[in-house]
Scaffold this active site. Structure first.
Site, PDB file in Angstrom:
ATOM      1  N   ARG A  92      55.151  32.755  77.398  1.00 36.20           N
ATOM      2  CA  ARG A  92      55.914  31.783  78.168  1.00 36.20           C
ATOM      3  C   ARG A  92      55.967  30.427  77.476  1.00 36.20           C
ATOM      4  O   ARG A  92      56.638  29.521  77.970  1.00 36.20           O
ATOM      5  CB  ARG A  92      55.218  31.594  79.509  1.00 36.20           C
ATOM      6  CG  ARG A  92      55.938  32.163  80.699  1.00 36.20           C
ATOM      7  CD  ARG A  92      55.084  31.855  81.901  1.00 36.20           C
ATOM      8  NE  ARG A  92      55.788  31.947  83.144  1.00 36.20           N
ATOM      9  CZ  ARG A  92      56.003  33.061  83.822  1.00 36.20           C
ATOM     10  NH1 ARG A  92      55.626  34.231  83.321  1.00 36.20           N
ATOM     11  NH2 ARG A  92      56.599  33.025  84.980  1.00 36.20           N
ATOM     12  N   ARG A 127      69.531  33.465  93.817  1.00 38.48           N
ATOM     13  CA  ARG A 127      68.845  34.752  93.967  1.00 38.48           C
ATOM     14  C   ARG A 127      67.406  34.546  94.438  1.00 38.48           C
ATOM     15  O   ARG A 127      66.902  35.276  95.274  1.00 38.48           O
ATOM     16  CB  ARG A 127      68.795  35.493  92.629  1.00 38.48           C
ATOM     17  CG  ARG A 127      70.123  36.057  92.175  1.00 38.48           C
ATOM     18  CD  ARG A 127      69.878  36.926  90.948  1.00 38.48           C
ATOM     19  NE  ARG A 127      71.086  37.309  90.266  1.00 38.48           N
ATOM     20  CZ  ARG A 127      71.102  38.041  89.140  1.00 38.48           C
ATOM     21  NH1 ARG A 127      69.973  38.427  88.585  1.00 38.48           N
ATOM     22  NH2 ARG A 127      72.236  38.355  88.574  1.00 38.48           N
ATOM     23  N   ARG A 133      59.437  35.629  97.849  1.00 31.86           N
ATOM     24  CA  ARG A 133      58.065  35.985  97.509  1.00 31.86           C
ATOM     25  C   ARG A 133      57.145  34.856  97.966  1.00 31.86           C
ATOM     26  O   ARG A 133      57.607  33.742  98.177  1.00 31.86           O
ATOM     27  CB  ARG A 133      57.984  36.170  95.985  1.00 31.86           C
ATOM     28  CG  ARG A 133      56.859  37.052  95.506  1.00 31.86           C
ATOM     29  CD  ARG A 133      56.994  37.313  94.015  1.00 31.86           C
ATOM     30  NE  ARG A 133      56.784  36.104  93.228  1.00 31.86           N
ATOM     31  CZ  ARG A 133      57.123  35.970  91.955  1.00 31.86           C
ATOM     32  NH1 ARG A 133      57.683  36.966  91.319  1.00 31.86           N
ATOM     33  NH2 ARG A 133      56.882  34.848  91.316  1.00 31.86           N
ATOM     34  N   ARG A 144      59.031  26.201  88.368  1.00 31.82           N
ATOM     35  CA  ARG A 144      59.009  27.330  87.432  1.00 31.82           C
ATOM     36  C   ARG A 144      60.267  27.335  86.552  1.00 31.82           C
ATOM     37  O   ARG A 144      60.203  27.629  85.359  1.00 31.82           O
ATOM     38  CB  ARG A 144      58.870  28.645  88.190  1.00 31.82           C
ATOM     39  CG  ARG A 144      57.398  28.967  88.475  1.00 31.82           C
ATOM     40  CD  ARG A 144      57.174  29.582  89.845  1.00 31.82           C
ATOM     41  NE  ARG A 144      57.824  30.846  90.018  1.00 31.82           N
ATOM     42  CZ  ARG A 144      58.271  31.296  91.214  1.00 31.82           C
ATOM     43  NH1 ARG A 144      58.150  30.559  92.289  1.00 31.82           N
ATOM     44  NH2 ARG A 144      58.818  32.470  91.303  1.00 31.82           N
TER      45      ARG A 144
HETATM   46  P1  ADP Z   1      58.404  34.123  87.830  1.00 32.87           P
HETATM   47  O1  ADP Z   1      59.059  34.773  86.665  1.00 32.87           O
HETATM   48  O2  ADP Z   1      59.261  34.114  89.065  1.00 32.87           O
HETATM   49  O3  ADP Z   1      57.833  32.755  87.526  1.00 32.87           O
HETATM   50  P2  ADP Z   1      56.043  35.764  87.449  1.00 32.87           P
HETATM   51  O4  ADP Z   1      55.698  36.916  88.304  1.00 32.87           O
HETATM   52  O5  ADP Z   1      56.425  36.032  86.040  1.00 32.87           O
HETATM   53  O6  ADP Z   1      57.192  35.016  88.253  1.00 32.87           O
HETATM   54  O7  ADP Z   1      54.844  34.701  87.443  1.00 32.87           O
HETATM   55  C1  ADP Z   1      54.330  34.166  88.622  1.00 32.87           C
HETATM   56  C2  ADP Z   1      53.320  33.074  88.281  1.00 32.87           C
HETATM   57  O8  ADP Z   1      52.226  33.634  87.535  1.00 32.87           O
HETATM   58  C3  ADP Z   1      53.839  31.956  87.396  1.00 32.87           C
HETATM   59  O9  ADP Z   1      54.487  30.965  88.147  1.00 32.87           O
HETATM   60  C4  ADP Z   1      52.556  31.452  86.720  1.00 32.87           C
HETATM   61  O10 ADP Z   1      51.819  30.618  87.591  1.00 32.87           O
HETATM   62  C5  ADP Z   1      51.779  32.734  86.526  1.00 32.87           C
HETATM   63  N1  ADP Z   1      52.007  33.338  85.196  1.00 32.87           N
HETATM   64  C6  ADP Z   1      52.607  34.542  84.947  1.00 32.87           C
HETATM   65  N2  ADP Z   1      52.656  34.769  83.625  1.00 32.87           N
HETATM   66  C7  ADP Z   1      52.098  33.705  83.023  1.00 32.87           C
HETATM   67  C8  ADP Z   1      51.887  33.324  81.672  1.00 32.87           C
HETATM   68  N3  ADP Z   1      52.266  34.098  80.654  1.00 32.87           N
HETATM   69  N4  ADP Z   1      51.284  32.123  81.431  1.00 32.87           N
HETATM   70  C9  ADP Z   1      50.902  31.327  82.426  1.00 32.87           C
HETATM   71  N5  ADP Z   1      51.079  31.608  83.723  1.00 32.87           N
HETATM   72  C10 ADP Z   1      51.674  32.788  84.029  1.00 32.87           C
END
Ligand code: ADP
Length: 185
Positions: A92, A127, A133, A144
């Protein structure tokens, strides 16, 4: 065929989870969603879950070190070694992309491709509002998406410079998008 290692990129709400579920069915590849792993940890009340919960609720990123531990452990497991992986939600940011490169190098394997499911900002915002969620509060959604533009979107260039980037139009019917994504594989 050697196991494919694919990073799935795209804004929140671009349909990564839906498309990954279908790719699992079609190709027998393993779906690893870091968000799902973290939500499971929160639900189970593990130490990791306790550390991640407030951060996730705020829409901020869990620390890189913590994420590296989770991801490197998961990527070493037999199912992935045999069947390959769709990595959804990681990397990310630039530090995580470097970490992923190091993990794969250590395993002696290569990234197959990074697929970006491309959906415009206005569309994903709508969306996500409809999805509902637990962490989909308006503030968290906005944060985000902001972090995505700021830290994750630059990775498109990073993957492109390594000749790994495939961009797929994420607008349209789920079946249409699936045809594009699976074609790209
Ligand atoms: P979205 O794509 O809607 O943000 P995710 O399910 O991918 O949802 O992630 C939900 C949350 O989990 C993020 O907002 C973050 O807090 C955490 N998270 C997920 N993947 C990572 C990552 N690679 N690095 C840091 N935080 C993460």
């Amino acid at each position: 065929m050697t196991a494919r290692r694919i990073v799935v990129l795209g804004r929140q709400g671009a349909g990564k989870g839906t498309q990954c579920a279908r790719l699992v069915e079609e190709f027998g590849i393993v779906h690893v969603s870091t968000g799902d792993m973290l939500r499971a940890a929160v639900a189970a009340g593990t130490e990791l879950g306790k550390q991640a919960e407030a951060v996730m609720q705020a829409g901020e990123l869990v620390g890189d070190e913590l994420m590296l531990g989770i991801v490197s452990e998961r990527l070493a497991q037999d199912d992935i070694m045999e069947n390959g992986v769709l990595l959804d939600g990681y990397p990310r940011n630039a530090a995580q992309a470097d970490s992923l490169e190091a993990i794969l190098a250590e395993q002696g394997v290569e990234l197959t491709a990074a697929i970006n499911i491309d959906v415009p900002l206005e569309e994903v915002t709508q969306r996500m509002m409809a999805r509902g969620r637990e962490d989909d509060t308006p503030e968290s959604i906005a944060r985000r998406l902001e972090l995505y533009e700021e830290q994750t979107a630059p990775l498109l260039e990073w993957f492109a410079s390594r000749d790994k980037l495939v961009v797929v139009d994420g607008l349209g019917e789920e079946d249409e998008v699936f045809a594009r994504v699976s074609g790209a594989l």
